[in-house]
Write a protein that holds these residues in place. Structure first.
Motif, PDB file in Angstrom:
ATOM      1  N   SER A   1       0.826  -1.208   0.000  1.00 11.12           N
ATOM      2  CA  SER A   1       0.000   0.000   0.000  1.00 11.12           C
ATOM      3  C   SER A   1       0.864   1.264   0.000  1.00 11.12           C
ATOM      4  O   SER A   1       0.453   2.292  -0.534  1.00 11.12           O
ATOM      5  CB  SER A   1      -1.001  -0.010   1.162  1.00 11.12           C
ATOM      6  OG  SER A   1      -0.360   0.120   2.392  1.00 11.12           O
ATOM      7  N   HIS A   2       2.069   1.177   0.572  1.00  5.12           N
ATOM      8  CA  HIS A   2       2.983   2.335   0.473  1.00  5.12           C
ATOM      9  C   HIS A   2       3.358   2.587  -0.990  1.00  5.12           C
ATOM     10  O   HIS A   2       3.368   3.733  -1.452  1.00  5.12           O
ATOM     11  CB  HIS A   2       4.280   2.079   1.269  1.00  5.12           C
ATOM     12  CG  HIS A   2       4.073   1.958   2.742  1.00  5.12           C
ATOM     13  ND1 HIS A   2       5.037   1.473   3.595  1.00  5.12           N
ATOM     14  CD2 HIS A   2       2.989   2.253   3.520  1.00  5.12           C
ATOM     15  CE1 HIS A   2       4.567   1.487   4.841  1.00  5.12           C
ATOM     16  NE2 HIS A   2       3.335   1.946   4.814  1.00  5.12           N
TER      17      HIS A   2
ATOM     18  N   GLN B   1       0.024   6.462  -6.897  1.00  2.82           N
ATOM     19  CA  GLN B   1      -1.095   7.385  -7.132  1.00  2.82           C
ATOM     20  C   GLN B   1      -0.624   8.841  -7.132  1.00  2.82           C
ATOM     21  O   GLN B   1      -1.104   9.650  -7.909  1.00  2.82           O
ATOM     22  CB  GLN B   1      -2.178   7.202  -6.058  1.00  2.82           C
ATOM     23  CG  GLN B   1      -2.875   5.849  -6.090  1.00  2.82           C
ATOM     24  CD  GLN B   1      -3.596   5.577  -7.408  1.00  2.82           C
ATOM     25  OE1 GLN B   1      -3.988   6.510  -8.114  1.00  2.82           O
ATOM     26  NE2 GLN B   1      -3.739   4.301  -7.754  1.00  2.82           N
TER      27      GLN B   1
ATOM     28  N   GLU C   1       1.645   1.752  -3.528  1.00  5.05           N
ATOM     29  CA  GLU C   1       0.436   2.226  -4.215  1.00  5.05           C
ATOM     30  C   GLU C   1       0.198   3.720  -3.954  1.00  5.05           C
ATOM     31  O   GLU C   1      -0.176   4.464  -4.868  1.00  5.05           O
ATOM     32  CB  GLU C   1      -0.770   1.393  -3.754  1.00  5.05           C
ATOM     33  CG  GLU C   1      -2.075   1.712  -4.467  1.00  5.05           C
ATOM     34  CD  GLU C   1      -2.032   1.458  -5.973  1.00  5.05           C
ATOM     35  OE1 GLU C   1      -1.226   0.622  -6.415  1.00  5.05           O
ATOM     36  OE2 GLU C   1      -2.802   2.116  -6.689  1.00  5.05           O
ATOM     37  N   LYS C   2       0.425   4.113  -2.722  1.00  2.09           N
ATOM     38  CA  LYS C   2       0.219   5.530  -2.365  1.00  2.09           C
ATOM     39  C   LYS C   2       1.160   6.427  -3.194  1.00  2.09           C
ATOM     40  O   LYS C   2       0.755   7.464  -3.703  1.00  2.09           O
ATOM     41  CB  LYS C   2       0.478   5.704  -0.860  1.00  2.09           C
ATOM     42  CG  LYS C   2      -0.051   6.981  -0.248  1.00  2.09           C
ATOM     43  CD  LYS C   2       0.131   6.938   1.266  1.00  2.09           C
ATOM     44  CE  LYS C   2      -0.194   8.264   1.925  1.00  2.09           C
ATOM     45  NZ  LYS C   2      -1.638   8.570   1.972  1.00  2.09           N
TER      46      LYS C   2
ATOM     47  N   ASP D   1      -5.327   5.237   3.150  1.00  2.00           N
ATOM     48  CA  ASP D   1      -5.910   5.927   2.007  1.00  2.00           C
ATOM     49  C   ASP D   1      -4.805   6.151   0.978  1.00  2.00           C
ATOM     50  O   ASP D   1      -4.009   7.064   1.110  1.00  2.00           O
ATOM     51  CB  ASP D   1      -6.526   7.252   2.462  1.00  2.00           C
ATOM     52  CG  ASP D   1      -7.406   7.841   1.384  1.00  2.00           C
ATOM     53  OD1 ASP D   1      -7.320   7.361   0.226  1.00  2.00           O
ATOM     54  OD2 ASP D   1      -8.169   8.758   1.682  1.00  2.00           O
ATOM     55  N   THR D   2      -4.771   5.269  -0.010  1.00  2.00           N
ATOM     56  CA  THR D   2      -3.673   5.355  -0.988  1.00  2.00           C
ATOM     57  C   THR D   2      -3.901   6.487  -1.985  1.00  2.00           C
ATOM     58  O   THR D   2      -2.989   6.913  -2.676  1.00  2.00           O
ATOM     59  CB  THR D   2      -3.507   4.035  -1.763  1.00  2.00           C
ATOM     60  OG1 THR D   2      -4.760   3.668  -2.317  1.00  2.00           O
ATOM     61  CG2 THR D   2      -2.993   2.936  -0.854  1.00  2.00           C
TER      62      THR D   2
END
Ligand SMILES: [Fe+2]
Ligand SMILES: [Fe+2]
Length: 171
Positions: free
Chosen positions: A52-53, A59, A55-56, A167-168
């Motif tokens: 998720s890091h 984005q 992915e963040k 919250d990515t």
């Protein structure tokens, strides 16, 4: 909004976050093999967090109108001859991430890129948490030394960890 230099640096960090995920997935495999399902679970959650890091950051680069460039990932470290060693390797790895995030922040500051600084702020705080949680486990493992019952208790505790999605999409 992002200089070429910053895009390159964040792309490198995306690669490093995926590499982190890869390391933790390998550690999960080690703990599964050692019949320590709680520690395996902890490593799996860590894997998901690292994904998720990445992915963040992915984005963020997209939203800034730049291009994400995915890079090759090395084979994960395999220095996990004991639970303590696995967590010590994790801590060393997190320390290397912290210093990389620090370098990224410095670059954003040099370039006076406020949006990037605000974005990276989240990661600065996250790293404090990452290092603290691993250090906490290391301290416990050192305290129990070779006590099998103590190890099982820590394993049960780490079995409780669940993945809390971040919250990515938001910086
Ligand atoms: Fe990370
Ligand atoms: Fe991490």
């Amino acid at each position: 909004m992002l200089s070429e230099k910053l895009v390159d640096a964040i792309n490198d960090q995306i690669q490093y976050e995926y590499y982190s995920a890869f390391i933790y997935k390998a550690m999960q495999a080690y703990f599964e093999d050692e019949d320590l399902p709680g520690m395996a679970n902890w490593m799996d959650i860590q894997f998901q967090e690292e994904m998720s890091h990445a992915e963040k950051m992915f984005q963020f680069v997209c939203e800034a109108g730049a291009r994400v460039e995915l890079k090759g990932i090395d084979a994960p470290l395999k220095e996990d001859s004991s639970p303590l060693e696995a967590f010590e390797v994790s801590l060393e790895h997190e320390q290397s991430v912290t210093s990389r995030i620090g370098d990224l922040m410095e670059l954003a500051q040099q370039e006076k890129n406020h949006a990037a600084q605000i974005f990276l702020h989240w990661f600065v705080t996250e790293q404090v948490e990452e290092e603290a949680s691993v250090s906490h486990i290391i301290a416990k493992l050192k305290r129990i030394k070779d006590d099998g019952r103590g190890l099982m208790m820590i394993d049960q505790e780490l079995a409780q960890r669940t993945f809390a999605p971040i919250d990515t999409a938001e910086a």
